[in-house]
Design a protein around this motif. Structure first.
Motif, short mmCIF file in Angstrom:
data_model
loop_
_atom_site.label_atom_id
_atom_site.label_comp_id
_atom_site.label_asym_id
_atom_site.label_seq_id
_atom_site.Cartn_x
_atom_site.Cartn_y
_atom_site.Cartn_z
N SER A 37 -1.45 1.80 8.18
CA SER A 37 -0.76 2.83 7.40
C SER A 37 0.15 2.25 6.32
O SER A 37 0.68 2.98 5.49
CB SER A 37 0.03 3.76 8.33
OG SER A 37 1.00 3.02 9.04
N ASN A 38 0.34 0.92 6.31
CA ASN A 38 1.04 0.30 5.18
C ASN A 38 0.19 0.28 3.92
O ASN A 38 0.70 0.00 2.84
CB ASN A 38 1.42 -1.15 5.53
CG ASN A 38 2.55 -1.21 6.52
OD1 ASN A 38 3.70 -0.94 6.18
ND2 ASN A 38 2.23 -1.51 7.77
N PHE A 39 -1.12 0.53 4.08
CA PHE A 39 -2.04 0.31 2.97
C PHE A 39 -2.84 1.54 2.59
O PHE A 39 -3.35 1.64 1.49
CB PHE A 39 -3.01 -0.83 3.31
CG PHE A 39 -2.30 -2.06 3.78
CD1 PHE A 39 -1.68 -2.90 2.87
CD2 PHE A 39 -2.18 -2.35 5.14
CE1 PHE A 39 -0.99 -4.02 3.30
CE2 PHE A 39 -1.49 -3.47 5.57
CZ PHE A 39 -0.88 -4.31 4.65
N TYR A 40 -2.98 2.49 3.51
CA TYR A 40 -3.94 3.57 3.27
C TYR A 40 -3.56 4.82 4.05
O TYR A 40 -3.03 4.73 5.15
CB TYR A 40 -5.33 3.10 3.72
CG TYR A 40 -6.43 4.10 3.42
CD1 TYR A 40 -6.96 4.21 2.13
CD2 TYR A 40 -6.91 4.95 4.42
CE1 TYR A 40 -7.95 5.13 1.86
CE2 TYR A 40 -7.91 5.87 4.14
CZ TYR A 40 -8.44 5.96 2.86
OH TYR A 40 -9.41 6.87 2.58
N HIS A 246 -6.59 -2.85 4.25
CA HIS A 246 -6.81 -3.43 2.92
C HIS A 246 -8.17 -3.03 2.37
O HIS A 246 -8.31 -2.69 1.19
CB HIS A 246 -6.68 -4.96 2.98
CG HIS A 246 -7.03 -5.61 1.68
ND1 HIS A 246 -6.15 -5.69 0.62
CD2 HIS A 246 -8.19 -6.17 1.24
CE1 HIS A 246 -6.74 -6.30 -0.40
NE2 HIS A 246 -7.98 -6.59 -0.04
N ARG A 249 -8.08 0.63 1.31
CA ARG A 249 -7.30 0.83 0.08
C ARG A 249 -8.10 0.43 -1.15
O ARG A 249 -8.12 1.13 -2.15
CB ARG A 249 -6.02 -0.01 0.15
CG ARG A 249 -5.16 0.11 -1.11
CD ARG A 249 -3.87 -0.69 -1.00
NE ARG A 249 -4.06 -2.11 -1.26
CZ ARG A 249 -4.17 -2.67 -2.47
NH1 ARG A 249 -4.12 -1.90 -3.54
NH2 ARG A 249 -4.34 -3.96 -2.60
N THR A 250 -8.79 -0.72 -1.05
CA THR A 250 -9.49 -1.25 -2.21
C THR A 250 -10.91 -0.70 -2.32
O THR A 250 -11.53 -0.80 -3.37
CB THR A 250 -9.58 -2.79 -2.14
OG1 THR A 250 -10.17 -3.15 -0.87
CG2 THR A 250 -8.20 -3.42 -2.23
#
Lengths: 309, 309
Positions: A37-40, A246, A249-250
């Motif tokens: 959840s830090n990323f998406y 990660h 997100r990407t």
């Protein structure tokens, strides 16, 4: 589109050389969610808990974009409980208690809202349940990542192999890679496991880092040498959460991007072990994550100036 | 100017899960010389052998720019002999026989021609002898690198600490770093050992790579995941030879250049283990070394593309 995460949500009792906690939040889905959840977002969880699982824990994760429609609450049941004791080297541990509780009756039914799953993270669980979730998705996710452990190799190898045949990325530790393949050499083990299905294999080596195998390619991500390892519980799930977070997100599932994803996973795991349970993950800032990624770059970065006597 | 290497020149008998040899050339100075001579000459050896040490071995190394004026030949004596058996994981071994033979009377007198020493590599030996060589050099070398082992921590700790206080770079493995410092955490061990004298500390972790500590900085070099590890004997000395060979060639003793030197050492060690004894090092080409260095770059190289949910 969403990231769907399946795994346990649980209580742990932990004993390390540095201290002891009798009851702390744990579970593979919990750690993956805190990390990813830090990323998406949104992250959609699939799990089962008892009536004893604290509402505040759901609330804290909800604030971070985690959804729980797929989490069954058995009000008169108890959440999964695991208790373990770590040895001095922190790489080995003894399981003291495993109370499956509500997990014993877990038979997840995926909510309709989860059909937008673009990335699927199968946390460590009974292989038959991991398989059921894959089968309930009408559209195959862009990437399926699977974590598992030696216990399933000993008790459900046939089921396990079937699920392994359905995923893109498998996460195991070095001993499990050897057990699964029957090969002592990790590059040989990696070739055999890739032949079982997954095009990408991540072998976690704890304090010794992680290897990503893809065909004949191999990438190595170190673990940060830490002054204090307080509690390794959840480090593997946190690694998985950083990896899939990660990627989600990407939206880039290339081998090149997986290398970066593994560094992200390693950075997240290096935070996880600093405090008991998921506490450190809960207080993490973006600045701290960025700084730690820089430490990883410094850790492995060198100028190449070649040879010639 | 020259690179002076002190260490044993010996015979080994080796048993690994893959085979057995009864008598093969070994010794720390031998491995360092084979490895470093790919990068630099002249190398001036300091050692002692018996009349049984083959003239051909001297000849092969002479061809590569290694000089032996400082090697004492005791014609009626026998060379140092070590015999060991490796376990399946190749990280642990049992010593079966240690016959010091002529090494018991080793009291090196440095030839005048060795006074041009610019770089000094102290291979694993009795600390008092390592110290004697340092003291015999009228001009302090630009860099002194020292290898040692747990045996001296148990039998000659005072002498050992004195030599450690005189060198720039210390090479030990992880267990030895812990033993020497009394700290389990490697970063803490590294701080304590640096306080004993050496500004640079290299901790070798075998198949798990190596760490370079310097003040608060740390650099990690992976080991190449190898399909076959045939015989690890001499891998540490070969690593040291690659390290000092690269430093001597570039004459650059900065922390940045030491990072590259450690990758060179790791690459050389990865060849060493492919065959029994120093055989693989003897057949090595520059092209093979360049290709392996490229593999190391590929192994750890990643694009950083940072976070943000």
């Amino acid at each position: 589109m969403s990231l769907v995460v399946i795994g346990s949500m649980a209580f742990d009792a932990l004993e390390t050389p540095f201290g002891k906690v009798d009851r702390i939040i744990g579970g593979s889905a919990t750690y993956v969610a805190w990390s990813a959840s830090n990323f998406y977002k949104p992250i959609k969880a699939v799990s089962i808990v008892g009536g004893d699982f604290p509402k505040e824990e759901f609330d804290k994760l909800t604030e971070r974009g985690v959804q729980f429609e797929g989490v069954e609450v058995v009000h008169d049941g108890k959440s999964f409980f695991w208790s373990g004791r770590y040895h001095m080297d922190m790489n080995t541990r003894d399981t003291l208690v495993t109370d499956l509780n509500v997990l014993a009756q877990f038979n997840p039914q995926l909510p309709e809202s989860y059909q937008d799953c673009e990335f699927l993270m199968l946390g460590n669980l009974v292989p038959a349940i991991q398989k059921s979730v894959i089968q309930q998705l009408r559209k195959r996710p862009k990437l399926i990542v699977m974590d598992t452990m030696n216990f399933w190799m000993e008790t459900a190898m046939e089921d396990l192999k079937e699920v392994i045949g359905m995923v893109d990325v498998l996460l195991v530790n070095d001993a499990e890679a050897r057990q699964l393949s029957g090969e002592f050499s990790l590059p040989k083990a990696a070739m055999k496991i890739q032949a079982m299905g997954p095009k990408y294999l991540i072998i976690k080596k704890g304090e010794h880092g992680a290897l990503l195998f893809h065909g004949k390619h191999v990438f190595f991500a170190p673990a940060l040498p830490l002054e204090e390892v307080f509690d390794p519980t959840g480090a593997g799930d946190t690694f998985a959460g950083g990896f899939i977070g990660h990627i989600a997100r990407t939206k880039d599932i290339s081998y090149e991007n997986m290398k970066t994803a593994i560094i992200v996973g390693s950075a997240m795991a290096s935070f996880c072990v600093e405090k008991f349970g998921p506490q450190r993950l809960q207080s993490l800032t973006k600045k701290e994550i960025d700084d730690r990624m820089d430490e990883f770059v410094e850790l492995v970065n060198f100028d190449i100036d070649l040879v010639g006597a």
